[in-house]
Design a protein around this motif. Structure first.
Motif, mmCIF file in Angstrom:
data_model
loop_
_atom_site.group_PDB
_atom_site.id
_atom_site.type_symbol
_atom_site.label_atom_id
_atom_site.label_comp_id
_atom_site.label_asym_id
_atom_site.label_seq_id
_atom_site.Cartn_x
_atom_site.Cartn_y
_atom_site.Cartn_z
ATOM 1 N N VAL A 31 2.426 1.658 -3.524
ATOM 2 C CA VAL A 31 1.413 2.140 -4.471
ATOM 3 C C VAL A 31 1.161 3.632 -4.273
ATOM 4 C CG1 VAL A 31 -1.044 2.023 -5.036
ATOM 5 C CG2 VAL A 31 0.302 -0.081 -4.855
ATOM 6 N N SER A 32 1.061 4.056 -3.026
ATOM 7 C CA SER A 32 0.858 5.474 -2.738
ATOM 8 C C SER A 32 2.006 6.310 -3.285
ATOM 9 C CB SER A 32 0.720 5.678 -1.226
ATOM 10 O OG SER A 32 0.613 7.052 -0.908
ATOM 11 N N TYR A 33 3.225 5.808 -3.143
ATOM 12 C CA TYR A 33 4.394 6.523 -3.638
ATOM 13 C C TYR A 33 4.366 6.631 -5.167
ATOM 14 C CZ TYR A 33 9.223 8.158 -3.737
ATOM 15 O OH TYR A 33 10.343 8.928 -3.918
ATOM 16 N N PRO B 152 0.818 -1.227 0.000
ATOM 17 C CA PRO B 152 0.000 0.000 0.000
ATOM 18 C C PRO B 152 0.848 1.272 0.000
ATOM 19 C CG PRO B 152 -0.871 -1.591 1.563
ATOM 20 C CD PRO B 152 0.453 -2.118 1.115
ATOM 21 N N HIS B 153 1.972 1.248 0.723
ATOM 22 C CA HIS B 153 2.841 2.422 0.764
ATOM 23 C C HIS B 153 3.564 2.610 -0.566
ATOM 24 C CE1 HIS B 153 2.366 3.084 5.124
ATOM 25 N NE2 HIS B 153 2.243 1.766 5.170
ATOM 26 N N HIS C 65 1.728 6.575 -7.099
ATOM 27 C CA HIS C 65 0.680 7.523 -7.476
ATOM 28 C C HIS C 65 1.185 8.961 -7.358
ATOM 29 C CE1 HIS C 65 -2.879 5.229 -8.411
ATOM 30 N NE2 HIS C 65 -2.801 4.520 -7.298
ATOM 31 N N ARG C 66 1.952 9.205 -6.324
ATOM 32 C CA ARG C 66 2.403 10.567 -6.050
ATOM 33 C C ARG C 66 3.475 11.033 -7.034
ATOM 34 N NH1 ARG C 66 4.726 12.781 -0.234
ATOM 35 N NH2 ARG C 66 5.112 14.952 -0.912
ATOM 36 N N THR D 131 -1.565 1.147 -10.868
ATOM 37 C CA THR D 131 -1.197 2.562 -10.905
ATOM 38 C C THR D 131 -0.805 2.988 -12.318
ATOM 39 O OG1 THR D 131 1.175 2.228 -10.489
ATOM 40 C CG2 THR D 131 -0.289 2.322 -8.568
#
Length: 330
Positions: A139-141, A136-137, A143-144, A173
């Protein structure tokens, strides 16, 4: 692993190994920087000195010639050498940003770090996220920062099911995925099973990244995962069943803990072999395990007995049962 070295590297290699043996961080860094001063390219220092030396360290641990503490100390020294080379050679990024990460639960970060540095030397703008990055972390990175690609490392085949989950999460992503590491097989065969692009080494990774569209997201050739799911659900039961059949009366608490860990590795490797429907995955793991246990004085008949117990319990799991019966314990 036999190192293939240039004459300059060949003369430095034994001294570098001695520095690792002595946990001599400064001596190892001095050797690497001296090679750079002598005109040896930085990627050669990383791939033809640090990498084969670290592989040798792994073999010494596997043969019980080095302790875990010695292996950790040597790994720390190699990490410091990589950092020193990175500081000494600071190329400007001329290519797109890429992210390199070890998948969740993957703590063997040095190979991925070496890949990161070689890519950086080749002009890529590299962000290295380190060991065991939760999906999850990650994927968040992605996306950012929306990089050109994400490179995922996996050292142990038993983690392939988790690797596939991470790959699929990254693909959602729309960031292309490239994988590497021994966990995907020496020839990348299990990367093909998972339908993902694979690079054999750092230089190959750079070449793949330069391809316009390397991640075609081909459909994985996995079989129905009902049997795999059943093995995961029965994991604790299988470990307890095997423990009950072993005579642990003379084992120390540390030996009991090691036995529990080994049983977990057996079940996880069996499950991974079922997941990719390939008996060679389990067979290669068994060969490795037997070498490790034999070097530590563990009677190998206990492994065969454990397989018999598991096979009897898993009669309704056709692939797992066949893999256990077909495994050669010697």
């Amino acid at each position: 692993m036999t190192a293939v070295l240039s004459p300059t590297l060949e003369s430095a290699y034994p001294d570098y190994l001695r520095c690792l043996d002595a946990a001599d961080e400064h001596g190892a860094i001095d050797i690497a920087l001296a090679l750079l001063d002598d005109g040896v390219p930085a990627d050669e220092v990383l791939l033809s000195l640090v990498a084969p030396a670290q592989a040798q360290v792994g073999e010494w641990w596997q043969r019980n010639e080095w302790s875990v503490a010695q292996e950790h100390a040597a790994t720390h020294v190699s990490e410091r050498v990589v950092a020193a080379v990175s500081v000494a050679v600071r190329p400007r990024a001329t290519r797109d940003r890429v992210v390199v990460a070890c998948m969740d639960g993957e703590w063997h970060a040095l190979p991925a770090r070496l890949v990161s540095e070689v890519l950086r030397l080749d002009g890529w703008d590299v962000t290295f996220l380190g060991a065991s990055v939760p999906s999850p972390h990650l994927v968040s990175y992605l996306h950012r920062h929306d990089p050109r690609a994400v490179l995922l490392a996996c050292a142990l085949p038993m983690r392939l099911p988790l690797a596939f989950q991470a790959i699929e999460a990254c693909r959602r992503t729309d960031v292309p995925v490239l994988v590497g590491g021994r966990g995907f097989g020496a020839d990348g065969r299990w990367a093909s099973k998972l339908g993902v692009a694979y690079a054999t080494d750092a230089r190959a990774a750079s070449s793949v990244l330069a391809t316009a569209a390397f991640d075609s997201a081909s459909a994985p050739s996995l079989v129905d995962d009902t049997e795999y799911a059943g093995l995961v659900a029965a994991r604790v039961e299988l470990i307890d069943l095997a423990l009950d059949r072993l005579d642990l009366s003379r084992y120390s608490p540390a030996q009991v803990d090691a036995t529990v860990a080994d049983l977990g590795y057996i079940v996880d490797s069996l499950a991974a072999a079922v997941y990719v429907d390939d008996a060679t995955l389990f067979g290669e793991f068994v060969g490795w395990l037997c070498e490790v246990l034999d070097s530590r004085g563990v009677p190998l008949h206990t492994v065969g007995r454990t397989f018999d117990v598991l096979a009897d319990r898993l009669r309704d799991f056709p692939r797992a049962h066949a893999f256990l019966r077909g495994a050669a314990v010697s």
